[in-house]
Enzyme design. Structure first.
Site, PDB file in Angstrom:
ATOM      1  CE1 TYR A  61     -47.208 -17.864  45.126  1.00 36.85           C
ATOM      2  CE2 TYR A  61     -45.144 -16.640  45.788  1.00 36.85           C
ATOM      3  CZ  TYR A  61     -46.693 -16.795  45.807  1.00 36.85           C
ATOM      4  OH  TYR A  61     -47.442 -15.987  46.655  1.00 36.85           O
ATOM      5  N   PRO A 231     -51.001  -5.438  45.595  1.00 33.66           N
ATOM      6  CG  PRO A 231     -48.904  -4.667  46.742  1.00 33.66           C
ATOM      7  CD  PRO A 231     -49.780  -5.992  46.137  1.00 33.66           C
ATOM      8  CG  LEU A 232     -47.884  -2.162  42.735  1.00 32.26           C
ATOM      9  CD1 LEU A 232     -46.639  -2.398  42.164  1.00 32.26           C
ATOM     10  CD2 LEU A 232     -48.233  -0.487  42.931  1.00 32.26           C
ATOM     11  CB  ALA A 233     -54.647  -3.179  41.039  1.00 33.34           C
ATOM     12  N   GLY A 235     -51.002  -3.229  37.768  1.00 38.22           N
ATOM     13  CA  GLY A 235     -50.693  -1.914  37.099  1.00 38.22           C
ATOM     14  C   GLY A 235     -52.093  -1.131  36.899  1.00 38.22           C
TER      15      GLY A 235
END
Length: 325
Positions: A61, A231-233, A235
């Site tokens: 990362y 999981p939040l794609a 936004g």
């Protein structure tokens, strides 16, 4: 709500995970800046304030800067390490010069890169280590040797995988005495194949589904903690501009917005609550450095408990763009 798979293994963790991939900004070799550290500190403070105690990393990362920054935070806050669960990943090699990006599960790579992670984080051990992406050249016995050496040295407590199917997990597991305890995959309203795989059984539509058959059921039977990245794609359902998105995605975003208003909560809580409603006890990994966005996730677990079956299916069918048949 029932006990999470990780808790059954003795790992006391929060329902949400803080993903630290954005820490450090660009994926280059530029040195870490004070501004980047301050931004990360604000994100960690926001996560801690809503009860998040698990933090997810990977050696790649921002080319190591994410772990380096988190290490600076740990150094400045004595005692924090023992209050949280730290997870990192190895197995991806980024492109460099003429060397292409590839995957590497060799014993040498695993051991070397775990040592690099521990050094950047400034810690003695990881709670959980994940094998990041399936390596077609992997030898399970060689992987097992590396993991056994890490455990014997006290450098890693538990092991898991990321982005693997049932066959790949079983192939590894037959050589590894410790049961793999995590599998991290892309799941959420922006990627509903994990649900489609179940409902498309005996339907020709199922050939278009890209998710391992039986993985959800297998994970529940084996007490493997499913974690969801993205999981939040980005936004997509919680405020991002959607001018170029398909109509069903725009409609889903409106549905999430209306549901959040009706329930006096945030769009983020609805999106995550939908994912957390699944009986597999999926653990969303929130990847953001924006403190306000992290705080907006606070109500997710409650929304998962309150969400009705009808509301869950309404969101699912909207996000996938067609009714059940």
């Amino acid at each position: 709500m029932s006990v999470m798979p990780l808790e059954k293994r003795g790992i006391a963790t929060s329902r949400l995970v803080m993903g630290n991939m954005p820490f450090g900004g660009a994926w280059n070799h530029d040195p870490v800046t004070k501004e980047q550290v301050l931004e990360a500190e604000k994100a960690v403070d926001a996560a801690l304030s809503i009860g998040i105690t698990m933090y997810d990393h990977a050696d790649i990362y921002t080319r190591g800067k994410a772990e380096q920054i988190f290490g600076q935070i740990l150094k400045a806050r004595p005692g924090l390490r023992e209050q949280i669960v730290l997870q990192s990943k190895v197995g991806i090699v980024l492109s460099e010069g003429k060397v292409p990006g590839h995957f590497n599960f060799s014993k040498e790579h695993i051991l070397k890169n775990v040592d690099g992670t521990l050094e950047r984080l400034g810690i003695d051990y990881l709670d959980v280590l994940l094998l990041h992406r399936p390596d077609p050249l992997m030898e399970p016995e060689e992987v097992a040797e590396a993991l056994a050496k890490l455990k014997a040295a006290g450098k890693v407590r538990y092991f898991g995988v990321s982005n693997m199917n049932v066959a790949q997990i079983e192939f590894l597991q037959q050589a590894i005495p410790d049961q793999l305890c995590v599998n991290q995959l892309e799941m959420g309203l922006g990627r509903v194949d994990f649900v489609n795989q179940d409902v498309f059984v005996n339907q020709t539509k199922g050939v278009q589904t890209h998710f391992s058959p039986g993985l959800m059921e297998y994970s529940r039977m084996k007490n493997i903690q499913l974690q969801a990245w993205g999981p939040l794609a980005q936004g997509r359902f919680s405020g991002r501009a959607l001018d170029n998105e398909p109509e069903h995605i725009q409609q889903t975003a409106e549905l999430v917005k209306q549901m959040a208003q009706d329930k006096d909560t945030t769009a983020e809580a609805i999106v995550l609550g939908w994912l957390m409603k699944h009986p597999a006890k999926i653990q969303p990994v929130i990847g953001s450095t924006k403190a306000e966005r992290i705080l907006a996730c606070k109500d997710a677990e409650r929304q998962a408990e309150l969400m009705t079956r009808e509301e869950w299916y309404t969101l699912y069918m909207s996000a996938r763009g067609e009714k059940l048949s």
